[in-house]
Design a protein around this motif. Structure first.
Motif, PDB file in Angstrom:
ATOM      1  N   ASP A  61      58.965  51.780  70.051  1.00 12.77           N
ATOM      2  CA  ASP A  61      59.192  50.574  70.854  1.00 12.77           C
ATOM      3  C   ASP A  61      58.282  49.439  70.396  1.00 12.77           C
ATOM      4  O   ASP A  61      58.700  48.273  70.325  1.00 12.77           O
ATOM      5  N   GLN A  65      59.442  45.846  68.865  1.00  9.53           N
ATOM      6  CA  GLN A  65      59.024  44.550  69.397  1.00  9.53           C
ATOM      7  C   GLN A  65      58.415  43.681  68.300  1.00  9.53           C
ATOM      8  O   GLN A  65      58.614  42.467  68.264  1.00  9.53           O
ATOM      9  N   SER A  69      59.942  40.103  67.214  1.00 12.01           N
ATOM     10  CA  SER A  69      59.125  38.899  67.314  1.00 12.01           C
ATOM     11  C   SER A  69      59.007  38.180  65.948  1.00 12.01           C
ATOM     12  O   SER A  69      58.835  36.982  65.908  1.00 12.01           O
TER      13      SER A  69
END
Length: 71
Positions: A61, A65, A69
């Motif tokens: 996870d 992310q 980003s």
């Protein structure tokens, strides 16, 4: 003479039965202890695997992310 031999034989057989019972109970107790140890080991191993999977999911996870980003 015959009575003495018969009494000795009965005492011997009763003693052998008692020894057999003690050995049987000891073996049953030892098997139960082994079973309990195996269950505890399996539970501990299961918890360890669960924690490793959870950590792997968290890392995945986090990487996801980071990739989102950057885009």
């Amino acid at each position: 003479m015959k009575k003495k031999t018969l009494v000795s034989l009965i005492v011997f057989l009763l003693g052998m039965c008692l020894v057999g019972l003690i050995v049987y109970k000891t073996d049953a107790t030892e098997k139960e202890q082994k079973r309990t140890t195996a269950q505890l080991n399996a539970t501990a191993y299961g918890e360890r695997i669960k924690n490793e999977i959870t950590n792997g999911i968290e890392i995945t996870d986090t990487l996801q992310q980071i990739l989102i980003s950057e885009n």
